[in-house]
Design a protein around this motif. Structure first.
Motif, PDB file in Angstrom:
ATOM      1  N   ILE A 156      20.748   7.011  -5.828  1.00  0.00           N
ATOM      2  CA  ILE A 156      21.084   6.953  -7.203  1.00  0.00           C
ATOM      3  C   ILE A 156      20.084   6.618  -8.275  1.00  0.00           C
ATOM      4  N   ILE A 157      18.946   5.872  -7.652  1.00  0.00           N
ATOM      5  CA  ILE A 157      17.656   5.406  -8.267  1.00  0.00           C
ATOM      6  C   ILE A 157      17.158   6.789  -8.503  1.00  0.00           C
ATOM      7  N   SER A 177      12.941 -11.193  -3.372  1.00  0.00           N
ATOM      8  CA  SER A 177      11.644 -11.379  -2.846  1.00  0.00           C
ATOM      9  C   SER A 177      10.681 -10.493  -3.295  1.00  0.00           C
ATOM     10  N   SER A 178      11.047  -8.976  -3.307  1.00  0.00           N
ATOM     11  CA  SER A 178      10.115  -8.181  -3.393  1.00  0.00           C
ATOM     12  C   SER A 178      10.140  -7.546  -5.075  1.00  0.00           C
ATOM     13  N   ARG A 179       9.099  -6.817  -5.478  1.00  0.00           N
ATOM     14  CA  ARG A 179       8.990  -6.325  -6.784  1.00  0.00           C
ATOM     15  C   ARG A 179       9.978  -5.303  -6.810  1.00  0.00           C
ATOM     16  N   PRO A 180      10.455  -4.962  -8.084  1.00  0.00           N
ATOM     17  CA  PRO A 180      10.224  -6.005  -9.307  1.00  0.00           C
ATOM     18  C   PRO A 180      11.205  -6.983  -9.028  1.00  0.00           C
ATOM     19  N   GLU A 181      10.759  -8.362  -9.298  1.00  0.00           N
ATOM     20  CA  GLU A 181      11.488  -9.502  -9.107  1.00  0.00           C
ATOM     21  C   GLU A 181      12.628  -9.727 -10.519  1.00  0.00           C
ATOM     22  N   TYR A 182      11.875  -9.276 -11.641  1.00  0.00           N
ATOM     23  CA  TYR A 182      12.751  -9.666 -12.740  1.00  0.00           C
ATOM     24  C   TYR A 182      13.306  -8.483 -13.409  1.00  0.00           C
ATOM     25  N   ILE A 183      14.487  -8.479 -13.928  1.00  0.00           N
ATOM     26  CA  ILE A 183      15.061  -7.239 -14.608  1.00  0.00           C
ATOM     27  C   ILE A 183      14.205  -7.208 -15.815  1.00  0.00           C
ATOM     28  N   ARG A 184      13.345  -7.655 -16.386  1.00  0.00           N
ATOM     29  CA  ARG A 184      12.513  -7.524 -17.484  1.00  0.00           C
ATOM     30  C   ARG A 184      11.428  -6.424 -17.088  1.00  0.00           C
ATOM     31  N   ASP A 185      11.335  -6.252 -15.651  1.00  0.00           N
ATOM     32  CA  ASP A 185      10.312  -5.411 -15.157  1.00  0.00           C
ATOM     33  C   ASP A 185      10.662  -4.158 -14.482  1.00  0.00           C
ATOM     34  N   CYS A 186      11.950  -3.976 -14.938  1.00  0.00           N
ATOM     35  CA  CYS A 186      12.761  -2.859 -13.985  1.00  0.00           C
ATOM     36  C   CYS A 186      12.226  -1.543 -14.106  1.00  0.00           C
ATOM     37  N   SER A 244       0.916  -1.049  -0.088  1.00  0.00           N
ATOM     38  CA  SER A 244       0.028  -0.015   0.054  1.00  0.00           C
ATOM     39  C   SER A 244       0.937   1.112   0.006  1.00  0.00           C
ATOM     40  N   TYR A 245       2.112   0.950   0.587  1.00  0.00           N
ATOM     41  CA  TYR A 245       2.851   2.284   0.766  1.00  0.00           C
ATOM     42  C   TYR A 245       3.414   2.726  -0.778  1.00  0.00           C
ATOM     43  N   LEU A 246       3.703   1.826  -1.416  1.00  0.00           N
ATOM     44  CA  LEU A 246       4.415   1.776  -2.551  1.00  0.00           C
ATOM     45  C   LEU A 246       3.573   2.192  -3.879  1.00  0.00           C
ATOM     46  N   ARG A 247       2.271   2.407  -3.588  1.00  0.00           N
ATOM     47  CA  ARG A 247       1.336   3.150  -4.375  1.00  0.00           C
ATOM     48  C   ARG A 247       1.278   4.560  -4.196  1.00  0.00           C
ATOM     49  N   LEU A 248       2.131   5.073  -2.935  1.00  0.00           N
ATOM     50  CA  LEU A 248       2.318   6.573  -2.817  1.00  0.00           C
ATOM     51  C   LEU A 248       3.152   7.280  -3.601  1.00  0.00           C
ATOM     52  N   PRO A 249       3.278   8.565  -3.575  1.00  0.00           N
ATOM     53  CA  PRO A 249       4.315   9.283  -4.418  1.00  0.00           C
ATOM     54  C   PRO A 249       5.693   9.079  -3.979  1.00  0.00           C
ATOM     55  N   PRO A 250       6.652   8.716  -5.038  1.00  0.00           N
ATOM     56  CA  PRO A 250       7.962   8.163  -4.755  1.00  0.00           C
ATOM     57  C   PRO A 250       8.600   9.231  -3.882  1.00  0.00           C
ATOM     58  N   CYS A 251       8.393  10.331  -3.906  1.00  0.00           N
ATOM     59  CA  CYS A 251       8.958  11.330  -2.853  1.00  0.00           C
ATOM     60  C   CYS A 251       8.854  11.047  -1.445  1.00  0.00           C
ATOM     61  N   ILE A 262      13.170   6.246 -15.614  1.00  0.00           N
ATOM     62  CA  ILE A 262      12.169   5.162 -14.880  1.00  0.00           C
ATOM     63  C   ILE A 262      10.783   5.242 -15.227  1.00  0.00           C
ATOM     64  N   LYS A 263       9.988   4.520 -15.429  1.00  0.00           N
ATOM     65  CA  LYS A 263       8.546   4.229 -15.303  1.00  0.00           C
ATOM     66  C   LYS A 263       8.072   4.797 -14.036  1.00  0.00           C
ATOM     67  N   PRO A 264       7.042   5.760 -13.957  1.00  0.00           N
ATOM     68  CA  PRO A 264       6.493   6.196 -12.682  1.00  0.00           C
ATOM     69  C   PRO A 264       6.059   4.948 -11.823  1.00  0.00           C
ATOM     70  N   GLU A 265       5.514   4.125 -12.262  1.00  0.00           N
ATOM     71  CA  GLU A 265       4.761   3.212 -11.667  1.00  0.00           C
ATOM     72  C   GLU A 265       5.830   2.059 -10.987  1.00  0.00           C
ATOM     73  N   ARG A 266       7.055   2.030 -11.387  1.00  0.00           N
ATOM     74  CA  ARG A 266       8.136   1.214 -11.044  1.00  0.00           C
ATOM     75  C   ARG A 266       9.019   1.859 -10.086  1.00  0.00           C
ATOM     76  N   LEU A 267       9.040   3.372  -9.955  1.00  0.00           N
ATOM     77  CA  LEU A 267       9.997   4.150  -9.446  1.00  0.00           C
ATOM     78  C   LEU A 267       9.821   3.974  -7.781  1.00  0.00           C
ATOM     79  N   ALA A 268       8.938   3.966  -7.139  1.00  0.00           N
ATOM     80  CA  ALA A 268       8.781   3.707  -5.694  1.00  0.00           C
ATOM     81  C   ALA A 268       9.203   2.321  -5.411  1.00  0.00           C
TER      82      ALA A 268
END
Length: 725
Positions: free
Chosen positions: A579-580, A637-646, A536-543, A587-593
């Motif tokens: 660095i991220i 164990s946490s998302r993103p698990e695969y580098i194809r979803d980075c 639920s936290y990771l749906r909040l603004p990345p900042c 980076i896609k906004p939905e993956r940043l957090a």
């Protein structure tokens, strides 16, 4: 020409308190001539009838039992002399102390008089109580310990672990000497008006050195005051130079592997002390410890449990138990609430606001011999830097020394272990001379080792600098402020900062509460609850997520600094989530957090187990191999698990292409890779990452500045998506 300011003997323990330990001086019987000199000083330069105290003079070797004049003990010449002022103004701090002591002595006399009249307690107004609280902090802050800390003519001689912060503060305020900061802080606190509405809480950090302002606030607001007296008539409290400056609670030391130097680690004050007389002691107890009548309210208990967890459980590797946890004291009662069915309840005409006309009833709590010895033992444990121990009678001193020297709490540790050991041997000799036949007990313990203590110290200062700017609200919106640059790159602004900081703090509190509430439940259920919360936290603004992970990192730092032996703080300070954030525009906004959170968590997981070589060849599942696989799976164990979803388009496309190539090669080639003990999907993912690693910089060339791109590659393949070289 102005007359030079006269030299003065200035007390750091006020004479009005010392007199409570004193008696009239009576010369020893001698020849007739000596007895006739009733109005002249004897060989000790003390008048018959003058107020003196019994004291153990620690400046002598061996220490000497003697009497000392009240007006020439626990002080030093010109301790508060401000040589930067004109001659007639150089004693301005001492003059302020004198006025405040006059006000405080009235309240303290009220306390001692009610006790002498065998009252069960006494009522103090809010103003009187706040005056006592302020005065107790000043007894600590004006003492010999802080004189040694601050009394220097140039900044370079200031050596406390907050030196960089003090230097910055001196430059900001135009102070030339650390002494000037000390005097200004003392003056600010003495002039402070502690209004019931609490406006002073916001004002004080803006008016004096921030760290010490917050220390005063914690001292005044996060500890409650109780008055104790020995239940055994033969027991007495002692007094040392630094009695008002010591605490009971965990206090840890570490050895810096790089320098071999022993440094201070974590410490937490659970009880502080203020001797009033041999029969009266004010004790301040931390509000993290239970308060039954308040904890009957579930919300207040939850808040206290959370505070306890953040203050103790997450800092120390053991269950912290106070030596005085069973001390029979309680919060003062008041005239605006009552206890109904074991719970605090406001009176009908009260609305919860603090008012000047509120009063507090302080009982005299009788405490047994065991607790008196523990308190006196805390004083003696810290008296190795003192000049005197003031006591009532020799018999009581003998019992006090014997109890302290035979207690199991005498542990020789720290940067001054040699001085502590030498002091214990001195006390042993004194105890023997007073008739004790018991052997002294102590043990020497080495300090746990940490790597790069200096780096961790600077990191803690960085966190404190951040807290200072946040609370004072003086963030600068300029190009040199890296914090604001990163925060803005994640979508924040100066206008949203305070809200996000506040919300990130609440997020961390709730994360801690989840653990606190679920203690005793099945661990898989606890883990599921944590995951749901984080998702639920990771749906909040990345900042905001970025600010939240700083709480995780600070909690890890506090824990690691004192008790982990293999933490490489030099690597730790690279902070991969930064660095991220700096590369957030690709980076896609939905993956940043998700990336920010995973970068932080994986970084800390790796540093918790630095002994594991993640990429040692796994041919058989022994204990070490099991730990390798467990850590590898934990990191993924946490998302993103695969580098194809980075979240980086170019890398995601490359990953899909390279994964197809790996699948075409077949199982035989994959088994030759050395990771055949892993599951097939894990092998494919690792081999895909290996191929991408070599192409990462080329694929993203021109998207980021080259040095940042190379650092991002390290973060990706060493932390976020761990990849063998």
């Amino acid at each position: 020409m102005a007359e030079p300011s006269r030299t003065q003997y200035q007390h750091f323990v006020p004479q009005f308190l010392l007199r409570n330990f004193s008696h009239p001086y009576r010369p020893q019987k001698g020849d007739r001539k000596k007895q006739k000199r009733s109005k002249r000083k004897d060989e000790k330069r003390i008048y018959p009838g003058e107020r003196v105290v019994n004291t153990l003079d620690l400046s002598e070797d061996p220490p000497v039992l003697c009497e000392a004049r009240v007006n020439r003990i626990l002080g030093q010449m010109d301790m508060y002399r401000d040589t930067n002022k004109p001659s007639l103004e150089q004693q301005h701090i001492e003059q302020m102390f004198s006025r405040l002591e006059g006000q405080a002595s009235t309240v303290f006399r009220k306390i001692t008089k009610a006790f002498e009249q065998k009252e069960q307690g006494l009522w103090l107004t809010r103003e009187e109580r706040d005056l006592v609280r302020k005065f107790l902090f000043l007894l600590k802050y004006r003492g010999s310990t802080f004189h040694r800390r601050f009394y220097h003519d140039n900044a370079e001689r200031y050596e406390a672990d907050d030196r960089e912060l003090l230097w910055e503060y001196m430059a900001e305020k135009g102070f030339k000497r650390p002494t000037d900061v000390w005097f200004d802080n003392l003056r600010t606190i003495m002039e402070l008006s502690m209004d019931p509405e609490g406006e002073w809480l916001e004002d004080l950090p803006k008016r004096m050195f921030f760290d010490d302002a917050m220390w005063f606030i914690v001292h005044a607001q996060c500890m409650y005051m109780a008055i104790c007296t020995p239940s055994n008539p033969s027991d007495e409290f002692i007094l040392t130079d630094n009695s008002y400056n010591v605490f009971e609670g965990p206090n840890c030391f570490v050895t810096d592997k790089n320098t071999g130097k022993v440094e201070g680690g974590s410490h937490t004050s659970l009880h502080e002390f203020a001797p009033i007389s041999p029969k009266l002691m004010i004790i301040l107890r931390s509000c993290v410890l239970p308060v039954p009548e308040e904890d009957a309210n579930p919300e207040m208990k939850e808040e206290r449990d959370l505070w306890h967890s953040m203050t103790l459980d997450r800092v120390y590797d053991w269950e912290v138990k106070s030596l005085l946890s069973d001390l029979p004291i309680a919060k003062a009662r008041n005239n605006y609430s009552e206890i109904v069915n074991g719970r605090v309840q406001l009176n009908e005409d009260e609305d919860g606001k603090r008012r000047k006309d509120h009063k507090f009833c302080f009982k005299y709590f009788p405490i047994d011999t065991k607790h008196v010895h523990i308190i006196n033992g805390v004083f003696l444990q810290n008296a190795y830097v003192c000049s005197r121990v003031v006591f009532g009678t020799k018999d009581n001193l003998s019992r006090t020394l014997q109890a302290h020297l035979t207690a199991p709490t005498n542990i020789i540790i720290g940067d001054d272990a040699d001085l502590r050991l030498q002091f214990l041997k001195k006390l042993t000799a004194v105890s023997k001379s007073l008739g004790s036949e018991k052997e002294s007990v102590w043990r020497e313990e080495p300090s746990p080792e940490v790597r790069d203590y200096e780096g961790s110290r600077l990191k803690i200062l960085e966190m404190r600098r951040f807290c200072s700017k946040m609370i004072k609200g003086d963030w600068e919106d300029d190009a040199d402020n890296e914090f604001m640059q990163i925060y803005k790159s994640l979508g924040g602004s100066k206008g949203t900062l305070l809200v996000d900081v506040d919300q990130a703090g609440l997020m961390w509190k709730l994360r801690v509460k989840i653990d606190t509430w679920s203690q005793g439940l099945d661990e898989s259920l606890r883990h599921r609850n944590r995951l749901l919360l984080i998702e639920s936290y990771l749906r909040l603004p990345p900042c905001r997520v970025w600010l939240f992970v700083k709480h995780i990192r600070l909690a890890f730092l506090e824990r690691s600094m004192g008790f982990e032996t293999e933490i490489n703080f030099g690597d730790y300070f690279q902070e991969p989530e930064n660095i991220i954030a700096k590369a957030s525009h690709i980076i896609k906004p939905e993956r940043l957090a998700q990336l920010i959170y995973k970068a932080t968590l994986n970084d800390l997981k790796l540093k918790e187990q630095p002994e594991i070589n993640l990429w040692a060849k796994i041919n058989k599942l022994d204990i070490y191999g099991f730990k390798q696989i467990k850590l590898l799976r934990l990191l993924n164990s946490s998302r993103p698990e695969y580098i194809r979803d980075c979240g980086i388009d170019e890398i995601e496309q490359l990953a899909r292409n390279q994964q197809l190539e790996v699948l075409k090669e077949g199982i035989q080639n994959r088994e030759a890779s050395g990771y055949s003990i892993l599951e097939e999907g894990e092998e494919i993912e690792l081999l895909t990452r290996i191929r991408i690693r070599s192409k990462f910089v080329k694929v993203l060339s021109g998207k980021l500045e080259l040095s940042l791109l190379k650092t991002l590659k390290e973060v990706f393949f060493e932390i976020v998506f761990p990849t063998p070289t």
